[in-house]
Scaffold this active site. Structure first.
Site, PDB file in Angstrom:
ATOM      1  N   HIS A  31      52.878  36.973  40.462  1.00 44.50           N
ATOM      2  CA  HIS A  31      52.544  37.307  41.844  1.00 44.50           C
ATOM      3  C   HIS A  31      53.476  38.386  42.396  1.00 44.50           C
ATOM      4  CE1 HIS A  31      51.116  33.066  41.409  1.00 44.50           C
ATOM      5  NE2 HIS A  31      50.031  33.630  41.916  1.00 44.50           N
TER       6      HIS A  31
ATOM      7  N   ASP B  15      57.316  36.287  41.342  1.00 52.11           N
ATOM      8  CA  ASP B  15      57.444  35.410  40.175  1.00 52.11           C
ATOM      9  C   ASP B  15      56.789  36.094  38.982  1.00 52.11           C
ATOM     10  OD1 ASP B  15      54.695  35.049  40.496  1.00 52.11           O
ATOM     11  OD2 ASP B  15      54.854  33.024  41.311  1.00 52.11           O
TER      12      ASP B  15
ATOM     13  N   SER C  92      44.980  31.438  42.431  1.00 51.79           N
ATOM     14  CA  SER C  92      46.206  31.405  43.228  1.00 51.79           C
ATOM     15  C   SER C  92      46.370  32.622  44.115  1.00 51.79           C
ATOM     16  CB  SER C  92      47.428  31.272  42.312  1.00 51.79           C
ATOM     17  OG  SER C  92      47.552  32.401  41.467  1.00 51.79           O
TER      18      SER C  92
END
Length: 346
Positions: A324, A321, A37
């Site tokens: 991240h 979050d 990600s």
């Protein structure tokens, strides 16, 4: 899981400025990305069963059209007119292939078993897609031009966090078979083999991210902090073990391939600095998250889609979050990486 897409954009902006200005020709003809990600710009949107996706608010709130695109942070394109689209998207065709390709998939990792657990694109499959991309690029640009693009391109490998957070730490059978040192050795062996294969396929500039301070990620503190608010020391030690082995392996790769430029994008040091002393760097919060995350299973990592609100000032938070960093944190980290990685693009 840092937002390496944002870090990379900032890195190239700074490097371009150092070498004659942002308006100059691009320092590399293309950027080709592999990983999780940290560099996934939307491939998982095209995987119906993928567990991790960023196709909902508040992801995308800072993007040009304020819409989620599949990128896992609040960072925008940071001044770049375009970037390589996700390889699985319809946009990854024709002239768009000339600027590179993005094969990354959220929840992928070095070990294919980790990716398979979350229906992500394995690193092995990402390499197969890259071979397919080479043929498509040759069809668009011609074989000679394609070879030039591929040899001059910057290759980014950014993954590995999931091998610990989403596999090793809660997979009893795996942790019984491997202690941390041996597990790190297994992962590093996979990276070394992957880098060798990229080299044989024409790559000559490879940047690989270090492991972040695993114990300082908000999701890690919630899952493994045992009620304490600080970074989880044993997880940070695991990351340090991995990074020592990565450093040695990168040096070995340099020795094996004289014409290979390879460097480590050190994420651990600047993110640890932010986590330990946020106020000194202009941040107010290094433990909480700007968006509200879930409380169980995979939702602890990402923004909760049922409570899509965010903090008023994302730039005061180190983390957007559970895993991240915010755009502001990415800026801080990118600035610390420029000097170390400049050798890749000059």
């Amino acid at each position: 899981m840092t937002s390496m897409a944002a870090l990379l954009a900032l890195f190239l902006l700074a490097a371009s400025a150092m070498s004659g200005g942002v308006q100059a020709q691009p320092l590399v003809p293309a950027v080709i990305s592999f990983g999780d990600s940290t560099v996934d710009v939307g491939n998982n949107n095209y995987l119906p069963r993928a567990v991790f996706k960023a196709n909902y608010a508040p992801y995308g709130q800072s993007f040009a059209r304020h819409e989620p695109t599949g990128r896992f942070s609040d960072a925008d394109t940071l001044g770049f007119e375009s970037y390589a689209p996700p390889y699985l998207s319809p946009q990854a065709s024709g002239k768009n292939l000339l600027v590179g390709a993005n094969f990354a998939s959220a929840a992928s990792s070095y070990h294919d078993d980790t990716a398979a657990m979350y229906d992500a694109i394995t690193l092995t499959q990402q390499l197969e897609y890259y071979k397919e991309y080479q043929s498509k690029l040759a069809a668009v640009a011609g074989r000679a031009a394609a070879r030039s693009i591929l040899s001059g391109a910057l290759y980014v490998v950014s993954t590995g966090t999931g091998d610990f957070l989403q596999n090793y730490y809660h997979n009893a059978s795996l942790s019984r078979r491997y202690d941390v040192a041996r597990y790190c050795g297994l992962l590093i062996g996979i990276f070394s083999d992957f880098a060798d294969k990229l080299y044989k396929l024409g790559a000559r500039r490879i940047g690989v991210t270090s492991m972040p301070p695993l114990g300082c990620l908000p999701a890690s503190i919630r899952l493994y902090g045992e009620g304490h608010g600080g970074c989880v020391a044993r997880l940070n030690r695991d990351a340090e073990t991995f990074n020592r082995k990565l450093n040695a392996t990168v040096e070995a790769l340099k020795g094996r391939h004289a014409d290979l430029k390879i460097a480590i994008f050190d994420i651990y040091t600047p993110l640890r600095k932010l986590a330990d002393a946020p106020v000194e760097q202009g941040f107010a919060n290094a433990r909480g998250t700007c968006c509200r995350t879930g409380k169980a299973k995979t939702r602890v990592y990402l923004c909760n889609p049922t409570t899509a609100g965010t903090c008023r000032n994302a730039s005061s938070y180190v983390f957007f979050d559970g895993v991240h960093p915010s755009e502001a944190a990415n800026v801080f980290m990118a600035e610390s990486m420029v000097e170390a990685g400049i050798e890749l693009v000059t």
